[in-house]
Write a protein that holds these residues in place. Structure first.
Motif, PDB file in Angstrom:
ATOM      1  N   VAL A 119       0.816  -0.851  -0.084  1.00  0.00           N
ATOM      2  CA  VAL A 119       0.215  -0.376  -0.347  1.00  0.00           C
ATOM      3  C   VAL A 119       0.963   0.782   0.249  1.00  0.00           C
ATOM      4  O   VAL A 119       1.810   1.305   0.869  1.00  0.00           O
ATOM      5  N   ILE A 120       0.702   1.877  -0.991  1.00  0.00           N
ATOM      6  CA  ILE A 120       1.996   3.358  -0.934  1.00  0.00           C
ATOM      7  C   ILE A 120       1.362   4.439  -1.340  1.00  0.00           C
ATOM      8  O   ILE A 120       0.205   5.102  -1.842  1.00  0.00           O
ATOM      9  N   GLY A 121       1.480   5.433   0.016  1.00  0.00           N
ATOM     10  CA  GLY A 121       0.178   6.275   0.945  1.00  0.00           C
ATOM     11  C   GLY A 121       1.188   7.136   1.721  1.00  0.00           C
ATOM     12  O   GLY A 121       2.267   6.997   1.358  1.00  0.00           O
ATOM     13  N   PHE A 122       0.102   7.760   2.232  1.00  0.00           N
ATOM     14  CA  PHE A 122       1.180   8.201   3.240  1.00  0.00           C
ATOM     15  C   PHE A 122       0.108   8.624   4.623  1.00  0.00           C
ATOM     16  O   PHE A 122      -0.969   9.747   4.762  1.00  0.00           O
ATOM     17  N   PRO A 123       0.872   7.773   5.556  1.00  0.00           N
ATOM     18  CA  PRO A 123      -0.362   7.227   6.703  1.00  0.00           C
ATOM     19  C   PRO A 123       0.089   8.527   7.711  1.00  0.00           C
ATOM     20  O   PRO A 123       1.281   9.641   7.686  1.00  0.00           O
ATOM     21  N   PHE A 124      -1.276   8.703   8.141  1.00  0.00           N
ATOM     22  CA  PHE A 124      -0.372  10.650   8.819  1.00  0.00           C
ATOM     23  C   PHE A 124       0.470  11.557   8.501  1.00  0.00           C
ATOM     24  O   PHE A 124       0.175  12.271   9.075  1.00  0.00           O
ATOM     25  N   GLY A 125      -0.218  11.713   6.948  1.00  0.00           N
ATOM     26  CA  GLY A 125      -0.367  12.606   6.209  1.00  0.00           C
ATOM     27  C   GLY A 125       1.565  12.525   5.744  1.00  0.00           C
ATOM     28  O   GLY A 125       2.158  13.733   5.879  1.00  0.00           O
ATOM     29  N   LEU A 126       2.625  11.270   7.020  1.00  0.00           N
ATOM     30  CA  LEU A 126       3.608  11.683   6.588  1.00  0.00           C
ATOM     31  C   LEU A 126       4.056  11.404   4.988  1.00  0.00           C
ATOM     32  O   LEU A 126       3.351  10.716   4.159  1.00  0.00           O
ATOM     33  N   SER A 127       6.268  11.412   4.724  1.00  0.00           N
ATOM     34  CA  SER A 127       6.214  10.706   3.433  1.00  0.00           C
ATOM     35  C   SER A 127       7.333  10.859   3.681  1.00  0.00           C
ATOM     36  O   SER A 127       8.345  11.364   5.109  1.00  0.00           O
ATOM     37  N   SER A 128       8.184   9.746   3.525  1.00  0.00           N
ATOM     38  CA  SER A 128       9.801   9.521   2.955  1.00  0.00           C
ATOM     39  C   SER A 128      10.856  10.322   3.278  1.00  0.00           C
ATOM     40  O   SER A 128      11.571  10.699   3.724  1.00  0.00           O
TER      41      SER A 128
END
Length: 271
Positions: free
Chosen positions: A151-160
């Motif tokens: 699942v490729i996304g932004f948990p809690f609005g976080l990013s890599s």
């Protein structure tokens, strides 16, 4: 900057009521091939701001969004430069007559937690869709329960980094052959959280994969990475479980066709 191609395909989105940020989530572009209609895909609950089951407001502000901000990659000649700069596009979610800009599933309507948005493209925006009818994102992979899915996304609005997504990897929790066309949802076992709603779910195979060709299953050891788009992540079955719901690619295909038809109707009406 060296990133995997699927990393570039997930887009960070923010939902606002006026200037008040209500929530964030994930979206992506989809098209059948490079020449066909392209639309933005995300969850319905992201744009309505309401729980799909209860209809209650999701935001603690007790408001629903009226505009969306999409963080696109800035257009560049070299893929190696992707991930360095972004273009924020702010769009209204409702027309002047208060009808929504988003398009719902043609058969399932509001019961399907997936929507499409037709966009006008500027030359400053890079487009990296998932293509349903090319071998870039479709290898006819054989995927069994307990095999890895991401699942490729932004948990809690976080990013890599910047607005590049985070990969959460879990397992397919059921046979894909059991999907019902009237409820085209399957389950995965993955530690996902809010903000990942609308994320693409893929099977990513860096070396060995199984596929079907001429009706036969074969295993391939490859020096090339392959992946297959499986669907759209929609949230956990409940807050106590890591089982998550994914809308299958067959439903996204139908939605994309409806988005193309809606676009054609509106172009014809404007002439």
């Amino acid at each position: 900057m060296e990133i995997e191609i699927p990393t570039a395909k997930s887009l960070f989105i923010e939902m606002f009521f006026g200037e008040t940020l209500l929530s964030s989530g994930t979206a992506f572009l989809a098209a059948n091939d490079r020449e066909s209609h392209c639309a933005l895909i995300t969850n319905r609950h992201n744009v309505t701001g309401r729980n799909q089951e209860t209809g209650k407001c999701i935001s603690p502000h007790a408001a629903v969004p009226d505009n969306i901000v999409i963080h696109f990659h800035k257009n560049t000649e070299n893929f190696e430069d992707i991930g360095k700069e972004w273009v924020k596009i702010k769009l209204p979610l409702y027309r002047e007559d208060e009808t929504p800009y988003w398009i719902e599933h043609p058969r399932l309507g509001a019961s399907a937690d997936i929507v499409a948005l037709n966009l006008n493209w500027g030359s400053d925006v890079a487009k990296y869709p998932y293509y349903f009818d090319t071998n870039l994102d479709y290898f006819n992979l054989v995927i069994s329960p307990a095999e890895n899915v991401s699942v490729i996304g932004f948990p809690f609005g976080l990013s890599s980094y910047g607005k590049l997504p985070i990969w959460a990897t879990g397992f397919l929790a059921q046979e894909l052959s059991l999907i019902n066309p009237d409820n085209p949802v399957f389950l995965i076992d993955c530690r996902t959280r809010q903000g990942q709603s609308g994320s693409p779910v893929i099977a990513f195979r860096p070396s060995v994969y199984r596929s079907i060709k001429d009706g036969k299953i074969s295993s391939t050891l490859s020096g090339s990475k392959v992946w297959e788009f499986l669907g759209v992540y929609s949230g956990r079955v409940n807050s106590e479980s890591d089982l998550g719901m994914v809308w299958h690619v067959t439903a996204i295909r139908e939605l994309l066709d409806e988005a193309a038809a809606d676009n054609a109707r509106r172009i014809a009406a404007d002439k």
